[in-house]
Design an enzyme around this catalytic site. Structure first.
Site, PDB file in Angstrom:
ATOM      1  N   HIS A 149      -1.161 -25.782 -79.841  1.00 55.99           N
ATOM      2  CA  HIS A 149      -1.105 -27.004 -80.646  1.00 55.99           C
ATOM      3  C   HIS A 149      -2.222 -27.048 -81.682  1.00 55.99           C
ATOM      4  O   HIS A 149      -1.983 -27.415 -82.837  1.00 55.99           O
ATOM      5  CB  HIS A 149      -1.172 -28.244 -79.749  1.00 55.99           C
ATOM      6  CG  HIS A 149      -0.044 -28.336 -78.783  1.00 55.99           C
ATOM      7  ND1 HIS A 149      -0.007 -29.268 -77.758  1.00 55.99           N
ATOM      8  CD2 HIS A 149       1.100 -27.611 -78.655  1.00 55.99           C
ATOM      9  CE1 HIS A 149       1.100 -29.111 -77.059  1.00 55.99           C
ATOM     10  NE2 HIS A 149       1.787 -28.108 -77.579  1.00 55.99           N
ATOM     11  N   HIS A 155       9.318 -29.863 -81.320  1.00 57.63           N
ATOM     12  CA  HIS A 155       8.118 -29.373 -80.633  1.00 57.63           C
ATOM     13  C   HIS A 155       8.182 -27.866 -80.445  1.00 57.63           C
ATOM     14  O   HIS A 155       7.150 -27.177 -80.538  1.00 57.63           O
ATOM     15  CB  HIS A 155       7.929 -30.056 -79.278  1.00 57.63           C
ATOM     16  CG  HIS A 155       6.645 -29.619 -78.633  1.00 57.63           C
ATOM     17  ND1 HIS A 155       5.428 -30.140 -78.997  1.00 57.63           N
ATOM     18  CD2 HIS A 155       6.389 -28.670 -77.695  1.00 57.63           C
ATOM     19  CE1 HIS A 155       4.468 -29.541 -78.308  1.00 57.63           C
ATOM     20  NE2 HIS A 155       5.034 -28.642 -77.503  1.00 57.63           N
ATOM     21  N   ASP A 199       5.296 -25.261 -81.571  1.00 55.31           N
ATOM     22  CA  ASP A 199       4.745 -24.187 -80.748  1.00 55.31           C
ATOM     23  C   ASP A 199       4.876 -22.839 -81.447  1.00 55.31           C
ATOM     24  O   ASP A 199       3.949 -22.013 -81.426  1.00 55.31           O
ATOM     25  CB  ASP A 199       5.474 -24.121 -79.403  1.00 55.31           C
ATOM     26  CG  ASP A 199       4.978 -25.140 -78.392  1.00 55.31           C
ATOM     27  OD1 ASP A 199       3.922 -25.766 -78.624  1.00 55.31           O
ATOM     28  OD2 ASP A 199       5.650 -25.301 -77.351  1.00 55.31           O
ATOM     29  N   HIS A 236       6.782 -19.039 -75.797  1.00 57.58           N
ATOM     30  CA  HIS A 236       5.524 -18.438 -76.217  1.00 57.58           C
ATOM     31  C   HIS A 236       5.529 -16.916 -76.082  1.00 57.58           C
ATOM     32  O   HIS A 236       5.148 -16.197 -77.005  1.00 57.58           O
ATOM     33  CB  HIS A 236       4.382 -19.004 -75.376  1.00 57.58           C
ATOM     34  CG  HIS A 236       4.240 -20.484 -75.464  1.00 57.58           C
ATOM     35  ND1 HIS A 236       3.916 -21.131 -76.640  1.00 57.58           N
ATOM     36  CD2 HIS A 236       4.370 -21.456 -74.527  1.00 57.58           C
ATOM     37  CE1 HIS A 236       3.852 -22.423 -76.419  1.00 57.58           C
ATOM     38  NE2 HIS A 236       4.136 -22.655 -75.149  1.00 57.58           N
TER      39      HIS A 236
END
Length: 306
Positions: free
Chosen positions: A78, A235, A239, A262
């Protein structure tokens, strides 16, 4: 030109997974310094950790960086997205624990603080990574791809069983403050069943209904509901920008993520840099800079809901 903060800014909060209090200060840094983390609680070994793709210790829950001495900092995505989205190229991030504070679960508190402090021009040209040919990685049904493009653009698609999330897709050109306007206030999200499982296994100890969107079936359990009807996919894009920022330079190209997380985005950067013919480094003139995140962004572009 490259930019850094005019003055330092400090954040106090708790780690999402550890639940422990943490203090983090983002300090200005010189041109070509890049972004580094420094563990101020580590005294007798190397406490500096580069914000770089090749020191990522892959995890499905967050992005964790480890230096050669085994010192780590996690949940960096973030603040990395906020730095990239504000056009901040150089910073030293001092932190007194192993996890970045979660704050409200989005990048908005970081963005607001950075823009309030202001940026300074460093009179050194930005170098960007120009994607020259497609690179794709897959894990099961999930995949991520980088393709040539004159701007940094992003497509993202998610598919969850819970009707409160369901299937969502969004496309965005991440230039001229669009990250700040469109993505920065979107919070991390999870299913209640996943929260219960993580708590039972000593994870997400700092998670609350105030710093994450928690869903159960058709219900949004977090007070106030969603900030955007498609907040979850926004969101995921936040990311992805934070994880792509670990390339060490802005990217000129088109990113597509399908159920990506991720680890997959890190796989993509590793595949890109393993293929020297797939990219080149370019000096950015004013025309190229206008295609990157953060150029000309100002506080008035912050979403009203954040």
């Amino acid at each position: 030109m490259q930019h850094t903060l005019k003055t330092s800014v400090t954040f106090n909060g708790v780690g999402l997974h550890s639940g422990k209090a943490v203090r983090m200060t983002v300090r200005p840094a010189s041109a070509d310094y890049g972004v580094w983390f420094k563990r101020t609680d580590v005294l007798y070994t190397d406490a500096l950790i580069p914000a770089r793709w090749d020191v990522v210790n892959q995890s499905p829950l967050c992005t964790r960086l480890d230096n050669a001495a085994g010192i780590s900092v996690s949940t960096v995505e973030h603040v990395m997205a906020a730095l990239a989205g504000c056009g901040i190229h150089n910073a030293l991030i001092e932190i007194d624990g192993p996890e970045v504070p979660i704050l409200d679960g989005s990048a908005a508190p970081f963005v607001r603080a950075f823009l309030l402090k202001g940026l300074t021009n460093q009179k050194t040209a930005v170098r960007a990574i120009e994607v020259l040919k497609p690179i794709e990685v897959r894990r099961g049904e999930a995949w991520a791809r980088l393709e040539p493009g004159s701007d940094l653009t992003m497509d993202f698609h998610i598919d969850f069983e819970d009707p409160a999330i369901g299937v969502q897709a969004k496309s965005l050109k991440l230039a001229n403050g669009s990250f700040v306007r469109e993505l920065c206030d979107s919070r991390t999200f999870c299913r209640k069943a996943d929260v219960d499982y993580m708590h039972a296994n000593g994870l997400a100890l700092g998670g609350t209904l105030e710093n994450a969107v928690v869903v159960e079936g058709e219900k949004i359990l977090s007070p106030g509901g969603l900030r955007h009807a498609d907040e979850p996919v926004r969101h995921k894009m936040l990311d992805a920008l934070g994880d792509l920022a670990l390339a060490g330079a802005p990217i000129l190209g088109h990113y597509t993520g399908y159920r990506a997380g991720h680890a997959l985005t890190n796989d993509l950067l590793r595949a890109l840099f393993a293929n020297p013919d797939a990219f080149r480094m370019v000096d950015c003139d004013a025309r190229k800079m206008a295609r990157l995140p953060g150029v000309g962004v100002h506080l008035g572009e912050m979403p009203a809901v954040a």
